[in-house]
Motif scaffolding. Sequence first.
Motif, PDB file in Angstrom:
ATOM      1  N   ILE A  98       0.543  -1.588  -0.174  1.00 53.14           N
ATOM      2  CA  ILE A  98      -0.217   0.017   0.056  1.00 53.14           C
ATOM      3  C   ILE A  98       0.743   1.448   0.122  1.00 53.14           C
ATOM      4  N   VAL A  99       0.446   2.524  -0.656  1.00 51.22           N
ATOM      5  CA  VAL A  99       1.194   3.610  -0.706  1.00 51.22           C
ATOM      6  C   VAL A  99       0.316   4.491   0.108  1.00 51.22           C
ATOM      7  N   VAL A 100       0.561   5.170   1.052  1.00 52.52           N
ATOM      8  CA  VAL A 100       0.513   6.152   2.073  1.00 52.52           C
ATOM      9  C   VAL A 100       1.185   7.417   2.166  1.00 52.52           C
ATOM     10  N   LYS A 101       0.667   8.517   2.647  1.00 54.79           N
ATOM     11  CA  LYS A 101       1.499  10.025   2.735  1.00 54.79           C
ATOM     12  C   LYS A 101       1.345   9.607   4.489  1.00 54.79           C
ATOM     13  N   ASP A 102       3.049  10.072   4.595  1.00 47.93           N
ATOM     14  CA  ASP A 102       3.751  10.126   5.752  1.00 47.93           C
ATOM     15  C   ASP A 102       2.936  10.318   6.902  1.00 47.93           C
ATOM     16  N   ARG A 103       2.424  11.128   6.173  1.00 51.59           N
ATOM     17  CA  ARG A 103       1.598  11.650   8.475  1.00 51.59           C
ATOM     18  C   ARG A 103       0.613  10.715   8.857  1.00 51.59           C
ATOM     19  N   PHE A 104       0.706   9.999   8.397  1.00 51.93           N
ATOM     20  CA  PHE A 104      -0.281   8.315   8.312  1.00 51.93           C
ATOM     21  C   PHE A 104       0.089   7.531   8.232  1.00 51.93           C
ATOM     22  N   VAL A 105       0.987   7.065   8.628  1.00 51.89           N
ATOM     23  CA  VAL A 105       2.173   6.086   8.873  1.00 51.89           C
ATOM     24  C   VAL A 105       3.175   6.240  10.892  1.00 51.89           C
ATOM     25  N   LEU A 106       2.968   4.824  11.196  1.00 50.66           N
ATOM     26  CA  LEU A 106       3.170   4.825  12.756  1.00 50.66           C
ATOM     27  C   LEU A 106       4.348   4.299  12.639  1.00 50.66           C
ATOM     28  N   SER A 107       5.068   4.331  13.823  1.00 49.33           N
ATOM     29  CA  SER A 107       6.158   3.085  14.300  1.00 49.33           C
ATOM     30  C   SER A 107       6.036   2.107  15.000  1.00 49.33           C
ATOM     31  N   ILE A 108       5.912   0.764  14.489  1.00 46.45           N
ATOM     32  CA  ILE A 108       5.943  -0.139  15.443  1.00 46.45           C
ATOM     33  C   ILE A 108       7.772  -0.630  16.515  1.00 46.45           C
ATOM     34  N   PRO A 109       7.092  -1.160  17.191  1.00 48.42           N
ATOM     35  CA  PRO A 109       9.038  -1.159  17.605  1.00 48.42           C
ATOM     36  C   PRO A 109       9.133  -1.964  17.553  1.00 48.42           C
ATOM     37  N   ASP A 110      10.829  -2.523  17.884  1.00 44.58           N
ATOM     38  CA  ASP A 110      10.924  -3.379  18.078  1.00 44.58           C
ATOM     39  C   ASP A 110      10.173  -4.570  19.133  1.00 44.58           C
ATOM     40  N   ASN A 111       9.836  -4.531  20.128  1.00 44.26           N
ATOM     41  CA  ASN A 111       9.306  -5.722  21.095  1.00 44.26           C
ATOM     42  C   ASN A 111       8.396  -5.945  20.771  1.00 44.26           C
ATOM     43  N   LEU A 112       7.541  -5.279  19.847  1.00 44.06           N
ATOM     44  CA  LEU A 112       5.797  -5.973  19.364  1.00 44.06           C
ATOM     45  C   LEU A 112       6.293  -6.265  18.428  1.00 44.06           C
ATOM     46  N   GLY A 113       6.023  -7.864  17.581  1.00 46.56           N
ATOM     47  CA  GLY A 113       5.292  -7.981  16.723  1.00 46.56           C
ATOM     48  C   GLY A 113       4.570  -7.290  15.459  1.00 46.56           C
ATOM     49  N   LEU A 114       4.792  -7.924  14.873  1.00 41.35           N
ATOM     50  CA  LEU A 114       3.611  -6.949  13.928  1.00 41.35           C
ATOM     51  C   LEU A 114       2.262  -7.501  13.870  1.00 41.35           C
ATOM     52  N   ALA A 115       2.525  -9.440  14.026  1.00 34.51           N
ATOM     53  CA  ALA A 115       1.098  -9.631  13.807  1.00 34.51           C
ATOM     54  C   ALA A 115       0.731  -9.238  15.042  1.00 34.51           C
ATOM     55  N   GLU A 116       0.817  -8.799  16.609  1.00 31.36           N
ATOM     56  CA  GLU A 116       0.270  -8.404  17.373  1.00 31.36           C
ATOM     57  C   GLU A 116       0.405  -7.156  17.575  1.00 31.36           C
ATOM     58  N   ALA A 117       0.899  -6.487  16.654  1.00 29.01           N
ATOM     59  CA  ALA A 117       0.230  -4.894  16.681  1.00 29.01           C
ATOM     60  C   ALA A 117      -0.486  -4.626  15.505  1.00 29.01           C
ATOM     61  N   SER A 118      -0.828  -5.369  14.566  1.00 30.18           N
ATOM     62  CA  SER A 118      -1.792  -5.177  13.883  1.00 30.18           C
ATOM     63  C   SER A 118      -3.060  -4.680  14.540  1.00 30.18           C
ATOM     64  N   PRO A 119      -4.138  -5.553  15.480  1.00 27.97           N
ATOM     65  CA  PRO A 119      -5.208  -4.738  16.082  1.00 27.97           C
ATOM     66  C   PRO A 119      -5.431  -3.426  16.115  1.00 27.97           C
ATOM     67  N   LEU A 120      -4.109  -3.486  16.988  1.00 27.72           N
ATOM     68  CA  LEU A 120      -3.605  -1.887  17.595  1.00 27.72           C
ATOM     69  C   LEU A 120      -4.550  -0.885  17.153  1.00 27.72           C
ATOM     70  N   LEU A 121      -4.561  -0.731  15.860  1.00 22.13           N
ATOM     71  CA  LEU A 121      -4.478   0.177  14.561  1.00 22.13           C
ATOM     72  C   LEU A 121      -5.951   0.762  14.433  1.00 22.13           C
ATOM     73  N   CYS A 122      -6.972  -0.161  15.292  1.00 21.62           N
ATOM     74  CA  CYS A 122      -8.048   0.017  15.166  1.00 21.62           C
ATOM     75  C   CYS A 122      -8.768   0.041  16.546  1.00 21.62           C
ATOM     76  N   ALA A 123      -9.020  -1.179  16.793  1.00 21.30           N
ATOM     77  CA  ALA A 123      -9.786  -1.907  18.222  1.00 21.30           C
ATOM     78  C   ALA A 123      -8.300  -0.651  19.292  1.00 21.30           C
ATOM     79  N   GLY A 124      -7.092  -0.548  18.909  1.00 22.82           N
ATOM     80  CA  GLY A 124      -6.750  -0.703  20.021  1.00 22.82           C
ATOM     81  C   GLY A 124      -6.673   0.880  19.938  1.00 22.82           C
ATOM     82  N   ILE A 125      -6.224   1.837  19.113  1.00 23.57           N
ATOM     83  CA  ILE A 125      -6.383   3.070  19.051  1.00 23.57           C
ATOM     84  C   ILE A 125      -8.093   3.370  19.251  1.00 23.57           C
TER      85      ILE A 125
END
Length: 206
Positions: free
Chosen positions: A134-161
């Motif tokens: 996907i291509v997204v404007k940089d202001r809407f992209v979030l960094s994910i820390p190394d100690n958080l798995g990408l699979a675990e981080a995924s639901p945080l992008l909606c349900a989490g926030i």
Amino acid sequence: MEKVKALEATGSDFSTFRHTVIQRRRLRPDDVEIDIKYCGICHSDISQVEMINQTRQPLVTGHEITGIVKSVGKSVTKFKVGDRVGVGFFVDSCGECQYCRSGQEQFCERGVVSVFVGKDYDGSQRQGGYSQSIVVKDRFVLSIPDNLGLAEASPLLCAGITTYNPLKRYGIGHGSKIAIIGLGGLGHIAVQFASKLGNRTGALRK
């Protein structure tokens, strides 16, 4: 334009998904291209699929996106190739109105652009995260820390926030008392957030 593989819903239930190829725009100076690794299934995705028979338009859903930066536009300084990142429901706004300047892009006077519902400012149909990239404007992209798995981080992008935002907005902290009504997908995440903030939590069920 770059062609990428995707899963497209053609009817009002998930059995209608089929493989397809969609086009992503070429990088603009402030764009980030993301190689998608995971994308959650949110109730909003299900709702949009259920509405396809009304719109009669096939759709690539998905808005809890995590992945790796594949390329960046020439003006992007916050991200580099190889970074672990995520994208939620919003992918663009005017950036100039009073709401955008105050960090409340969801109220953008021009109209916020969502990841797959409706069209982009250039008139093209938005397509979501059930795809290779996907291509997204940089202001809407979030960094994910190394100690958080990408699979675990995924639901945080909606349900989490959705649950974290009110806790943060109203200064919930040690000693606060809150009530969480329902322990579904969002409710159990809210309990986890609240416990990390040192709160006493209460769960109420109807």
